[in-house]
Design a protein around this motif. Structure first.
Motif, PDB file in Angstrom:
ATOM      1  N   LEU A  70      12.853  -7.692 -10.468  1.00  0.00           N
ATOM      2  CA  LEU A  70      14.222  -8.078 -10.061  1.00  0.00           C
ATOM      3  C   LEU A  70      15.492  -6.908 -10.605  1.00  0.00           C
ATOM      4  O   LEU A  70      15.084  -6.475 -11.641  1.00  0.00           O
ATOM      5  CB  LEU A  70      14.604  -9.207 -11.086  1.00  0.00           C
ATOM      6  CG  LEU A  70      13.649 -10.470 -10.822  1.00  0.00           C
ATOM      7  CD1 LEU A  70      13.564 -11.427 -11.994  1.00  0.00           C
ATOM      8  CD2 LEU A  70      14.041 -11.332  -9.632  1.00  0.00           C
ATOM      9  N   PHE A  71      16.055  -6.963  -9.710  1.00  0.00           N
ATOM     10  CA  PHE A  71      17.438  -5.805  -9.981  1.00  0.00           C
ATOM     11  C   PHE A  71      18.672  -6.095  -9.372  1.00  0.00           C
ATOM     12  O   PHE A  71      18.721  -6.701  -8.142  1.00  0.00           O
ATOM     13  CB  PHE A  71      16.739  -4.283  -9.496  1.00  0.00           C
ATOM     14  CG  PHE A  71      16.391  -4.125  -8.040  1.00  0.00           C
ATOM     15  CD1 PHE A  71      17.081  -3.748  -7.112  1.00  0.00           C
ATOM     16  CD2 PHE A  71      15.123  -4.554  -7.822  1.00  0.00           C
ATOM     17  CE1 PHE A  71      16.779  -3.614  -5.977  1.00  0.00           C
ATOM     18  CE2 PHE A  71      14.711  -4.310  -6.541  1.00  0.00           C
ATOM     19  CZ  PHE A  71      15.288  -3.988  -5.625  1.00  0.00           C
ATOM     20  N   GLU A  91       0.872  -1.225  -0.216  1.00  0.00           N
ATOM     21  CA  GLU A  91       0.071  -0.021  -0.033  1.00  0.00           C
ATOM     22  C   GLU A  91       0.856   1.306  -0.087  1.00  0.00           C
ATOM     23  O   GLU A  91       1.788   1.333   0.854  1.00  0.00           O
ATOM     24  CB  GLU A  91      -1.137  -0.007   1.314  1.00  0.00           C
ATOM     25  CG  GLU A  91      -2.033   1.124   1.317  1.00  0.00           C
ATOM     26  CD  GLU A  91      -2.817   0.979   2.293  1.00  0.00           C
ATOM     27  OE1 GLU A  91      -3.620   1.913   2.651  1.00  0.00           O
ATOM     28  OE2 GLU A  91      -3.061  -0.067   3.037  1.00  0.00           O
ATOM     29  N   ASN A  92       0.554   2.082  -1.041  1.00  0.00           N
ATOM     30  CA  ASN A  92       1.275   3.272  -1.135  1.00  0.00           C
ATOM     31  C   ASN A  92       2.881   3.084  -1.570  1.00  0.00           C
ATOM     32  O   ASN A  92       3.580   4.070  -1.377  1.00  0.00           O
ATOM     33  CB  ASN A  92       1.122   4.103   0.352  1.00  0.00           C
ATOM     34  CG  ASN A  92      -0.255   4.698   0.798  1.00  0.00           C
ATOM     35  OD1 ASN A  92      -0.709   5.076   0.131  1.00  0.00           O
ATOM     36  ND2 ASN A  92      -0.462   4.433   1.846  1.00  0.00           N
ATOM     37  N   LEU A  93       3.242   2.158  -1.927  1.00  0.00           N
ATOM     38  CA  LEU A  93       4.480   1.948  -2.639  1.00  0.00           C
ATOM     39  C   LEU A  93       4.315   1.369  -3.819  1.00  0.00           C
ATOM     40  O   LEU A  93       3.994   0.062  -4.011  1.00  0.00           O
ATOM     41  CB  LEU A  93       5.466   0.869  -1.995  1.00  0.00           C
ATOM     42  CG  LEU A  93       6.710   0.875  -2.303  1.00  0.00           C
ATOM     43  CD1 LEU A  93       7.517   2.105  -2.318  1.00  0.00           C
ATOM     44  CD2 LEU A  93       7.581  -0.039  -1.352  1.00  0.00           C
ATOM     45  N   VAL A  94       4.524   2.131  -5.079  1.00  0.00           N
ATOM     46  CA  VAL A  94       4.477   1.636  -6.498  1.00  0.00           C
ATOM     47  C   VAL A  94       5.735   2.153  -7.068  1.00  0.00           C
ATOM     48  O   VAL A  94       6.294   3.099  -7.262  1.00  0.00           O
ATOM     49  CB  VAL A  94       3.188   2.540  -7.078  1.00  0.00           C
ATOM     50  CG1 VAL A  94       3.162   2.176  -8.659  1.00  0.00           C
ATOM     51  CG2 VAL A  94       2.104   2.161  -6.372  1.00  0.00           C
ATOM     52  N   TRP A  95       6.446   1.062  -7.773  1.00  0.00           N
ATOM     53  CA  TRP A  95       7.574   1.167  -8.588  1.00  0.00           C
ATOM     54  C   TRP A  95       7.122   0.921 -10.185  1.00  0.00           C
ATOM     55  O   TRP A  95       6.110   0.328 -10.168  1.00  0.00           O
ATOM     56  CB  TRP A  95       8.672   0.256  -8.163  1.00  0.00           C
ATOM     57  CG  TRP A  95       9.407   0.531  -6.954  1.00  0.00           C
ATOM     58  CD1 TRP A  95       8.921   1.273  -5.877  1.00  0.00           C
ATOM     59  CD2 TRP A  95      10.639   0.018  -6.713  1.00  0.00           C
ATOM     60  NE1 TRP A  95       9.828   1.374  -5.058  1.00  0.00           N
ATOM     61  CE2 TRP A  95      11.099   0.616  -5.395  1.00  0.00           C
ATOM     62  CE3 TRP A  95      11.487  -0.721  -7.427  1.00  0.00           C
ATOM     63  CZ2 TRP A  95      12.207   0.369  -4.800  1.00  0.00           C
ATOM     64  CZ3 TRP A  95      12.628  -0.962  -6.738  1.00  0.00           C
ATOM     65  CH2 TRP A  95      13.198  -0.331  -5.505  1.00  0.00           C
ATOM     66  N   LYS A  96       7.943   1.714 -10.807  1.00  0.00           N
ATOM     67  CA  LYS A  96       7.702   1.571 -12.048  1.00  0.00           C
ATOM     68  C   LYS A  96       8.723   0.929 -13.051  1.00  0.00           C
ATOM     69  O   LYS A  96      10.183   0.934 -12.698  1.00  0.00           O
ATOM     70  CB  LYS A  96       7.447   3.104 -12.789  1.00  0.00           C
ATOM     71  CG  LYS A  96       6.241   3.746 -12.247  1.00  0.00           C
ATOM     72  CD  LYS A  96       5.848   5.055 -12.655  1.00  0.00           C
ATOM     73  CE  LYS A  96       4.468   5.463 -12.116  1.00  0.00           C
ATOM     74  NZ  LYS A  96       4.063   6.782 -12.843  1.00  0.00           N
ATOM     75  N   VAL A  97       8.338   0.446 -14.130  1.00  0.00           N
ATOM     76  CA  VAL A  97       9.362  -0.428 -14.860  1.00  0.00           C
ATOM     77  C   VAL A  97       9.022  -0.224 -16.555  1.00  0.00           C
ATOM     78  O   VAL A  97       8.045  -0.095 -16.831  1.00  0.00           O
ATOM     79  CB  VAL A  97       9.365  -1.924 -14.681  1.00  0.00           C
ATOM     80  CG1 VAL A  97      10.379  -2.769 -15.462  1.00  0.00           C
ATOM     81  CG2 VAL A  97       9.423  -2.273 -13.284  1.00  0.00           C
ATOM     82  N   ILE A 112      15.385  -2.464 -14.057  1.00  0.00           N
ATOM     83  CA  ILE A 112      14.365  -3.393 -13.290  1.00  0.00           C
ATOM     84  C   ILE A 112      13.838  -4.367 -14.429  1.00  0.00           C
ATOM     85  O   ILE A 112      13.331  -3.923 -15.515  1.00  0.00           O
ATOM     86  CB  ILE A 112      13.283  -2.797 -12.462  1.00  0.00           C
ATOM     87  CG1 ILE A 112      13.815  -1.941 -11.582  1.00  0.00           C
ATOM     88  CG2 ILE A 112      12.482  -3.826 -11.830  1.00  0.00           C
ATOM     89  CD1 ILE A 112      12.693  -1.009 -10.514  1.00  0.00           C
ATOM     90  N   MET A 113      14.018  -5.760 -14.162  1.00  0.00           N
ATOM     91  CA  MET A 113      13.426  -6.768 -15.034  1.00  0.00           C
ATOM     92  C   MET A 113      12.165  -7.212 -14.301  1.00  0.00           C
ATOM     93  O   MET A 113      11.978  -7.306 -13.199  1.00  0.00           O
ATOM     94  CB  MET A 113      14.645  -7.819 -15.332  1.00  0.00           C
ATOM     95  CG  MET A 113      15.572  -7.537 -15.865  1.00  0.00           C
ATOM     96  SD  MET A 113      16.813  -9.005 -15.936  1.00  0.00           S
ATOM     97  CE  MET A 113      17.524  -8.793 -14.226  1.00  0.00           C
ATOM     98  N   LEU A 114      11.128  -7.734 -15.193  1.00  0.00           N
ATOM     99  CA  LEU A 114       9.919  -8.241 -14.388  1.00  0.00           C
ATOM    100  C   LEU A 114       9.937  -9.841 -14.821  1.00  0.00           C
ATOM    101  O   LEU A 114      10.376 -10.294 -15.679  1.00  0.00           O
ATOM    102  CB  LEU A 114       8.786  -7.740 -15.225  1.00  0.00           C
ATOM    103  CG  LEU A 114       8.304  -6.193 -15.103  1.00  0.00           C
ATOM    104  CD1 LEU A 114       7.164  -5.807 -15.902  1.00  0.00           C
ATOM    105  CD2 LEU A 114       8.259  -5.915 -13.836  1.00  0.00           C
ATOM    106  N   SER A 115       9.337 -10.552 -13.803  1.00  0.00           N
ATOM    107  CA  SER A 115       9.510 -12.199 -13.863  1.00  0.00           C
ATOM    108  C   SER A 115       7.775 -12.223 -13.501  1.00  0.00           C
ATOM    109  O   SER A 115       7.265 -11.767 -12.480  1.00  0.00           O
ATOM    110  CB  SER A 115      10.304 -12.683 -12.964  1.00  0.00           C
ATOM    111  OG  SER A 115      10.205 -14.120 -12.910  1.00  0.00           O
ATOM    112  N   GLU A 116       7.175 -13.414 -14.336  1.00  0.00           N
ATOM    113  CA  GLU A 116       5.703 -13.760 -13.843  1.00  0.00           C
ATOM    114  C   GLU A 116       6.040 -14.765 -12.602  1.00  0.00           C
ATOM    115  O   GLU A 116       7.014 -15.292 -12.531  1.00  0.00           O
ATOM    116  CB  GLU A 116       5.184 -14.602 -14.823  1.00  0.00           C
ATOM    117  CG  GLU A 116       5.094 -13.777 -16.277  1.00  0.00           C
ATOM    118  CD  GLU A 116       4.492 -14.601 -17.305  1.00  0.00           C
ATOM    119  OE1 GLU A 116       3.245 -15.133 -17.258  1.00  0.00           O
ATOM    120  OE2 GLU A 116       5.144 -14.885 -17.991  1.00  0.00           O
TER     121      GLU A 116
END
Length: 134
Positions: free
Chosen positions: A53-54, A26-32, A129-133
């Motif tokens: 992932l970073f 909650e209240n913590l959103v990161w962008k990629v 940052i990388m995304l992983s399912e």
């Protein structure tokens, strides 16, 4: 490799690229930013569970007021461990989410006067940052 878990809360598309907003808590959103769209990567949809992932080398550490920087992805924490090397040092920071490991030059670590117990801000650029399912 550092990682945070969350879910996709927004996808903005322009051409073949997307900026993906991931709500971590909650209240913590990161962008990629990714070179994918919901058309080319079906997992890019609101509500989908995801892992960010970073690398340790992509973590930027700051002390004091870091408000006037363009880096949006940030979280505060406390330094819990420092492994000082000749050229590079590893700094472990405890956050409300996970421990985060950062590798930086020993010179930079000394300039910041990092020590155990010090409060710092962790920052990661959206293109690192990388995304992983899940």
């Amino acid at each position: 490799m550092n990682n945070f878990k969350g879910h996709i809360s927004k996808v903005q598309v322009s051409g073949t690229m997307s900026i993906v907003s991931v709500t971590i808590q909650e209240n913590l959103v990161w962008k990629v930013i990714v070179i994918e769209t919901p058309d080319t990567a079906p997992y890019l949809k609101v509500g989908e569970k995801i892992t960010l992932l970073f690398k340790e080398t992509e973590v930027i550490l700051g002390t004091g007021d870091t408000a006037n920087l363009s880096i949006q992805n940030r979280i505060s924490g406390t330094v819990t461990q420092i492994k000082k090397g000749t050229l590079l040092s590893n700094v472990v920071v405890n956050t409300t989410l996970e421990e985060v490991s950062a590798t930086l030059s020993t010179e930079a670590m000394q300039q910041l006067q990092l020590k155990e117990g010090l409060n710092v801000t962790i920052m990661v650029k959206l293109n690192e940052i990388m995304l992983s399912e899940v």
